[in-house]
Design a protein around this motif. Structure first.
Motif, mmCIF file in Angstrom:
data_model
loop_
_atom_site.group_PDB
_atom_site.id
_atom_site.type_symbol
_atom_site.label_atom_id
_atom_site.label_comp_id
_atom_site.label_asym_id
_atom_site.label_seq_id
_atom_site.Cartn_x
_atom_site.Cartn_y
_atom_site.Cartn_z
ATOM 1 N N UNK A 1 -8.520 -7.458 5.348
ATOM 2 C CA UNK A 1 -8.298 -6.076 5.774
ATOM 3 C C UNK A 1 -6.918 -5.597 5.339
ATOM 4 N N UNK A 2 -5.896 -6.430 5.482
ATOM 5 C CA UNK A 2 -4.547 -6.058 5.028
ATOM 6 C C UNK A 2 -4.524 -5.788 3.525
ATOM 7 N N UNK A 3 -5.161 -6.656 2.748
ATOM 8 C CA UNK A 3 -5.208 -6.442 1.294
ATOM 9 C C UNK A 3 -5.981 -5.173 0.957
ATOM 10 N N UNK A 4 -7.029 -4.904 1.709
ATOM 11 C CA UNK A 4 -7.805 -3.681 1.492
ATOM 12 C C UNK A 4 -6.952 -2.451 1.774
ATOM 13 N N UNK A 5 -6.157 -2.504 2.835
ATOM 14 C CA UNK A 5 -5.245 -1.378 3.143
ATOM 15 C C UNK A 5 -4.228 -1.182 2.015
ATOM 16 N N UNK A 6 -3.671 -2.284 1.531
ATOM 17 C CA UNK A 6 -2.685 -2.196 0.445
ATOM 18 C C UNK A 6 -3.308 -1.604 -0.811
ATOM 19 N N UNK A 7 -4.497 -2.071 -1.172
ATOM 20 C CA UNK A 7 -5.176 -1.547 -2.348
ATOM 21 C C UNK A 7 -5.507 -0.067 -2.170
ATOM 22 N N UNK A 8 -6.030 0.276 -1.003
ATOM 23 C CA UNK A 8 -6.353 1.678 -0.737
ATOM 24 C C UNK A 8 -5.107 2.555 -0.879
ATOM 25 N N UNK A 9 -4.014 2.110 -0.302
ATOM 26 C CA UNK A 9 -2.761 2.868 -0.385
ATOM 27 C C UNK A 9 -2.305 3.036 -1.830
#
Length: 90
Positions: free
Chosen positions: A24-32
């Motif tokens: 989830x953290x990596x997904x947030x970073x990628x989304x950002x």
């Protein structure tokens, strides 16, 4: 090309652990990094999971609650194969 509304990731999330939080953290970073401000996590139903491995230990309600506690939006009964139609609904 139209900018995506969200970044989508799906999972079983049975017996939630730090690996789920890292995804989830990596997904947030990628989304950002892509200028997307919404991460959506699909949770597979117990019946869907049982088609390819053991039935989850935790109920879908509990698995959803655990992932929501990580501060993301969750959609229940995520399909194993994500289609354009599915994406357009969310």
């Amino acid at each position: 090309m139209t900018k995506p509304k969200c970044l989508y990731v799906d999972m079983v999330a049975d017996l939630t652990h730090d690996g789920h939080a890292r995804i989830i953290d990596h997904s947030r970073e990628l989304a950002s990094s892509l200028g997307i401000n919404r991460v959506l996590v699909g949770i597979h139903s117990c019946d869907t999971v049982q088609t390819y491995k053991r039935r989850p230990v935790q109920s879908m309600k509990r698995r959803i609650s655990n992932i929501e506690a990580l501060g993301v939006e969750v959609v229940a009964s995520a399909p194993l194969i994500v289609t354009a139609d599915y994406c357009s609904l969310h």
